[in-house]
Scaffold this motif. Structure first.
Motif: not given
Length: 298
Positions: A260-266, A271-274
């Motif tokens: 997911t985008i959130a998981a990929a970001a972390l 820092y986070d998805q944004s």
């Protein structure tokens, strides 16, 4: 009856004074002030004034102020000058100054305040032996103005410690090198491709960690300020820009594996998805969601 009439007249006069005082208060005046959680002794201010005057005062802190719109008049060292978007204002600790709206109907500005703990942190990172001193309060320096505006906005967002530190050192380092009195003894630049290559290697290996300029500098025996200068000369990018590229590529790999985008970001170290979305759009012109949809054939 006489007493009642006198009291009534007094009340009306009192109310009249209140109404006149309120009329002089512009409710559009606003200010926001906060302490940076990562640099002890560093505070920030965003002020948007239409009628505020500053009485003569001084700060324990070293002050830098950048005007975004409108302006004001200020007085320091017995001279008057203008705060406007083309000038950077600088006040030494304990230096008296005052200000008033003057010609402008609005003054929107951003201020940075460095008390002694923040000054000492800056000196150590820049390799300064003595605190810089300025004999002038106003500087016409467009590049430096943009640098301090960028720094303040990043501090306002408060979600990228690495970028905050880098911009803090670059902006204050440039200010001191260009405008401080005497010849500030900033740590001399270093030319060493081996050290630059080692820094790149560390960032590739540890891009997902919460790296700091101090950690990277310690790897090769450099101050954070020396590190920034060396890296820019060697790679054409600042350490933060290089690290961001590494994280973007790592995020794309994760998205390609179905994260997911959130998981990929972390996983990539954002820092986070944004934060990922902001940097992704800045670098590629599209959002991670657009990339995911295209990869899926949608």
């Amino acid at each position: 009856m006489v007493a009642i009439l006198l009291r009534s007249s007094h009340d009306r006069n009192h109310q009249g004074r209140l109404d006149r005082n309120l009329a002089r208060i512009d409710l559009r005046n606003s200010s926001r002030y906060w302490r940076d959680p990562r640099v002890p002794g560093l505070s920030c201010l965003v002020a948007d004034f239409t009628s505020h005057d500053y009485a003569p005062h001084s700060h324990e802190a070293f002050v830098v102020a950048v005007t975004e719109a409108g302006g004001s008049e200020f007085k320091s060292r017995g001279r008057s000058d203008e705060a406007k978007s083309s000038n950077l204002l600088v006040f030494n600790p304990d230096e008296p100054h005052s200000g008033r709206m003057g010609w402008s109907r609005r003054w929107l500005y951003r201020g940075l305040y460095l008390t002694p703990p923040a000054i000492e942190t800056l000196k150590a990172a820049l390799g300064l032996k003595e605190t810089a001193y300025f004999t002038c309060n106003s500087f016409h320096d467009p590049d430096l103005i943009e640098a301090f505006l960028g720094l303040h906005r990043v501090l306002d967002e408060g979600n990228d410690p690495f970028e905050e530190r880098e911009l803090l050192l670059r902006s204050f380092g440039a200010l001191i090198r260009r405008h401080a009195a005497g010849e500030p003894h900033l740590t001399p630049p270093v030319r060493d491709r081996i050290k630059a290559a080692r820094i790149c290697e560390v960032m590739r290996e540890r891009h997902a960690e919460a790296l700091t300029l101090e950690q990277l500098g310690a790897e090769v025996g450099l101050t954070p300020f020396q590190l920034i200068a060396l890296f820019k000369r060697s790679t054409g990018l600042t350490p933060h820009a290089y690290l961001t590229q590494l994280r973007l590529k790592a995020a794309i790999r994760e998205l390609g594996r179905g994260a997911t985008i959130a998981a990929a970001a972390l996983e990539a170290g954002f820092y986070d998805q944004s934060a990922l979305t902001r940097h992704f759009k800045r670098a590629y012109g599209i959002t991670p969601l657009q990339w995911v949809r295209a990869a899926a054939g949608r």
